[in-house]
Design a protein around this motif. Structure first.
Motif, short mmCIF file in Angstrom:
data_model
loop_
_atom_site.label_atom_id
_atom_site.label_comp_id
_atom_site.label_asym_id
_atom_site.label_seq_id
_atom_site.Cartn_x
_atom_site.Cartn_y
_atom_site.Cartn_z
N VAL A 249 10.77 -15.00 3.45
CA VAL A 249 11.07 -15.46 2.09
C VAL A 249 9.97 -14.99 1.14
N GLU A 250 10.17 -15.27 -0.15
CA GLU A 250 9.23 -14.81 -1.19
C GLU A 250 8.97 -13.31 -1.05
N VAL A 251 10.05 -12.59 -0.84
CA VAL A 251 9.95 -11.14 -0.61
C VAL A 251 9.68 -10.43 -1.93
N ASN A 252 8.62 -9.64 -1.96
CA ASN A 252 8.21 -8.98 -3.20
C ASN A 252 7.86 -7.52 -2.92
N ALA A 253 8.32 -6.62 -3.80
CA ALA A 253 8.01 -5.19 -3.66
C ALA A 253 7.32 -4.70 -4.92
N ARG A 254 6.22 -3.97 -4.74
CA ARG A 254 5.49 -3.43 -5.91
C ARG A 254 5.35 -1.91 -5.73
N PRO A 255 5.85 -1.13 -6.68
CA PRO A 255 5.66 0.32 -6.56
C PRO A 255 4.22 0.71 -6.90
N VAL A 256 3.66 1.60 -6.12
CA VAL A 256 2.30 2.06 -6.36
C VAL A 256 2.30 3.59 -6.27
N ASP A 257 1.76 4.24 -7.30
CA ASP A 257 1.59 5.70 -7.24
C ASP A 257 0.15 5.98 -6.83
N PHE A 258 -0.03 6.98 -6.00
CA PHE A 258 -1.40 7.28 -5.58
C PHE A 258 -1.57 8.78 -5.36
N ALA A 259 -2.83 9.19 -5.24
CA ALA A 259 -3.16 10.60 -5.01
C ALA A 259 -3.27 10.83 -3.50
N TYR A 260 -2.41 11.66 -3.00
CA TYR A 260 -2.41 11.99 -1.56
C TYR A 260 -3.35 13.18 -1.39
N ARG A 261 -4.54 12.93 -0.87
CA ARG A 261 -5.55 14.00 -0.77
C ARG A 261 -5.30 14.83 0.48
N ALA A 262 -4.91 16.09 0.26
CA ALA A 262 -4.62 16.98 1.39
C ALA A 262 -5.81 17.86 1.74
N GLY A 263 -6.68 18.15 0.75
CA GLY A 263 -7.78 19.06 1.04
C GLY A 263 -9.04 18.70 0.27
#
Ligand SMILES: C[S@@+](CC[C@H](N)C(=O)[O-])C[C@H]1O[C@@H](n2cnc3c(N)ncnc32)[C@H](O)[C@@H]1O
Length: 286
Positions: free
Chosen positions: A206-220
């Motif tokens: 219960v109390e299910v909550n979703a938050r979108p998060v953008d982030f920097a995926y560091r590949a190199g």
């Protein structure tokens, strides 16, 4: 750009307990680095959900143990259990933890192991919950291994189309974006917010909550960030899959397309791609 082809993007328990887990164990520094910016958000959500005092915490699909170690250090009175199906990743996690007193690691499928390892006050995961054969059954096991009022916090990717690191490398190697309907275990299995919300509710959270998060995926990064990123993508993800099935004569061309992509993403000594995740939280009512 190449013509898109359907390549199996499903990654299941068998893959993780075998070759896929072995590669992640060898690449743990670079996978940890790719998620470092996401971890800032996830660790904050975990700290918010983590009561003070001597609580029990499980890190599900803990991989090389970075997030379990962060939780153990955020609350030194907590007892943290990292569970992962890959023996190779658990060996790395144990080596990293050394003699840290409030952490232990279990090499097992979480669906089978979590009941005996619990009960827990908090179950957390960084991208370790999208690979279950039967996600409803697995999330029900997670809930019943949680004390009444206990919390669940985990991250997962949003759609591949919203994740530049995946969308762009898939286009570069001619892999079609994964289907957005139906469930198949894999990195984008939980992209659909409605599906995951229904899954968690069906498993009794219960109390299910979703938050979108953008982030920097560091590949190199490092002395030659582009070469570093090409090396990383050559081991994990769409380019690695393409290289695996390519004829020897095609490999150089694939690597060149990935190199051009990484060079175009190079800024200030890093190769970063846009990435998009959900951070989910929920509570066990009973
Ligand atoms: C994308 S990796 C994330 C690893 C780690 N949480 C991290 O952030 O670096 C997914 C992890 O889930 C684990 N995993 C997949 N299915 C599992 C299962 N049924 N039981 C336990 N671990 C599982 C894999 O072995 C792998 O370590």
């Amino acid at each position: 750009m190449m013509q898109p082809t359907d390549v199996a993007t499903t990654i299941d328990a068998a893959g993780w307990s075998g070759a896929n887990g072995d590669v992640w164990a060898q690449e743990w520094q670079r996978t940890d680095r790719s998620f470092a910016d996401l971890s800032v958000h996830l660790n904050r959500a975990v700290r918010e959900a983590m009561a003070s005092g001597p609580i029990a915490v499980a890190d599900v699909g803990c991989g090389a143990g970075g997030t379990a170690l962060a939780a153990a250090s955020a609350n030194p009175q907590a007892q943290v259990t990292g569970i992962d199906i890959s023996p190779a990743l658990i060996a790395v996690a144990q080596a990293r933890a050394g003699a840290t007193p409030n952490i232990r690691f279990v090499a097992a499928a979480v669906e089978a192991a979590i009941g005996a390892a619990g009960p827990f006050d908090l179950i957390m995961s960084r991208h370790g919950v999208m690979f279950f054969d039967d996600p409803l059954d697995a999330f029900t096991h997670l809930r019943t291994a949680t004390r009444p009022g206990g919390r669940l916090v985990f991250s997962c990717f949003r759609a591949a189309a919203d994740n530049g690191w995946a969308r762009e490398t898939m286009a570069a190697v001619g892999e079609a974006l994964p289907a957005s309907d139906g469930y198949a275990p894999g990195p984008f299995a939980f992209a659909d917010e409605t599906f995951v919300r229904g899954l968690l509710a069906g498993a009794g959270w219960v109390e299910v909550n979703a938050r979108p998060v953008d982030f920097a995926y560091r590949a190199g990064a490092g002395d030659d960030p582009v070469a570093d990123a090409v090396g990383f993508f050559g081991r994990i993800g769409p380019a690695a899959r393409a290289l695996k099935v390519a004829a020897p004569a095609e490999r150089a061309a694939i690597l060149e397309r990935v190199r051009a992509l990484c060079a175009a993403r190079m800024r200030d000594g890093h190769v970063d791609f846009p990435a998009a995740a959900w951070i989910w939280s929920a509570r066990n009512p009973h």
